[in-house]
Design a protein around this motif. Structure first.
Motif, short mmCIF file in Angstrom:
data_model
loop_
_atom_site.label_atom_id
_atom_site.label_comp_id
_atom_site.label_asym_id
_atom_site.label_seq_id
_atom_site.Cartn_x
_atom_site.Cartn_y
_atom_site.Cartn_z
N ASP A 123 0.45 8.04 -5.66
CA ASP A 123 -0.31 9.24 -5.31
C ASP A 123 0.61 10.44 -5.14
N HIS B 132 1.74 1.92 -3.42
CA HIS B 132 0.60 2.54 -4.10
C HIS B 132 0.50 4.01 -3.74
N MET B 133 0.78 4.34 -2.47
CA MET B 133 0.76 5.75 -2.06
C MET B 133 1.89 6.54 -2.73
N ASP C 204 0.83 -1.20 0.00
CA ASP C 204 0.00 0.00 0.00
C ASP C 204 0.86 1.25 0.00
N ASP D 164 -6.23 4.74 -4.10
CA ASP D 164 -5.41 4.30 -2.97
C ASP D 164 -6.27 4.03 -1.74
#
Length: 303
Positions: A54, A50-51, A47, A159
């Motif tokens: 962002d 994934h951030m 995660d 996200d």
């Protein structure tokens, strides 16, 4: 005067919200990486990757806003807009490597599970969800007014799904002891990131290679130009993008010798490209049909 002033305020508001969202997302991304190593959760690390998408999307949006303020100069006659594409391509390659690593690590952990501190994992994931919700709230209004902000908003929204997945994994581990679920969620996030990474890399490379922008059919463009009254032929048609959403075209137009009105033809083709194909920068060269035929005949004799 009032319309221009309002537009400036909106753009400044977008920039401020992007800065706040970037600070929140990047800070928590670092915290999530630390939390992943403390708890042993691969899903948290996935995660965090994934951030990273962002944070990079937010940073690219801010770079685009700053670049838009810089005028073209004698060395960069088209300006600095392509820097955004270089950053996006670098981001895509980095994310691809991170996603492959996470998938490999998930496979290894399924074979050899490691202990996971589900309570700490849950706390970190809940904070991550809160950060995503705050960022979404900040960007929601601007997403309807700016494509840049809309792209960043969609990144944060996606996200949030990853954070929900990590929360679900933490709860399952806490109440069932199924440690393997952490690797499954990590792999799912990795598979979620990979296709988006590929699309980002593909779009970036197409722009860097000066390919025809997505959504534009060059055959349709040529057909519409040929339909303009007074145009007999078109050649050396090129369409490319300086950066996302900033399309450029150049072409040679062969017009009838007796038609006259070359300026009207140029105006009509320029308007057509802007209205129907969102090409706002056109460079057109008018050629007389008899002169063009003479050039073609000479080239044929030489061959």
């Amino acid at each position: 005067m009032s319309a221009g002033h309002s537009h400036g305020e909106v753009r400044a508001g977008h920039e401020k919200k992007l800065w706040i969202a970037l600070a929140l997302t990047t800070s928590f991304m670092v915290a999530e990486v630390i939390g992943a190593f403390i708890t042993g959760s691969l899903a948290l690390l996935s995660d965090a990757a994934h951030m990273l998408t962002d944070s990079t999307a937010l940073a690219i949006s801010l770079v685009a806003i700053q670049i838009a303020k810089r005028p073209a100069d004698r060395k960069r006659t088209f300006g600095y807009a392509r820097f955004e594409i270089l950053a996006a391509a670098f981001n895509a390659m980095l994310l691809f490597m991170v996603a492959v690593y996470i998938l490999y690590e998930a496979y290894q952990r399924i074979k050899t599970p490691t202990e996971i501190q589900s309570t700490a994992m849950l706390i970190v994931a809940l904070i991550g969800l809160a950060v995503n919700l705050v960022s979404m709230r900040l960007l929601m209004s601007g997403s309807n007014e700016s494509l840049n902000v809309k792209g960043a908003y969609l990144e944060v929204w996606s996200d949030m799904l990853g954070s929900l997945g990590v929360i679900g994994a933490a709860l399952i581990i806490r109440f069932t002891g199924w440690i393997w679920i952490d690797s499954i969620v990590a792999a799912a996030i990795g598979f979620w990131v990979l296709p988006r990474t590929w699309v980002l890399l593909k779009e970036s490379m197409n722009i860097l290679l000066q390919g025809v922008p997505d959504g534009i059919d060059i055959a349709e463009v040529e057909l519409r130009i040929r339909a303009v009254k007074g145009i007999e032929d078109i050649h050396d048609l090129h369409i490319w993008a300086l950066t996302s959403g900033k399309n450029v075209m150049s072409a040679h137009l062969v017009v009838q010798h007796s038609s006259g009105g070359e300026q009207e033809i140029l105006t009509e083709v320029t308007r057509l490209m802007s209205d129907e194909f969102h090409i706002d920068h056109t460079t057109l060269q008018i050629e007389n049909s008899e002169f063009h035929a003479g050039l073609a005949e000479n080239e044929g004799m030489q061959h």
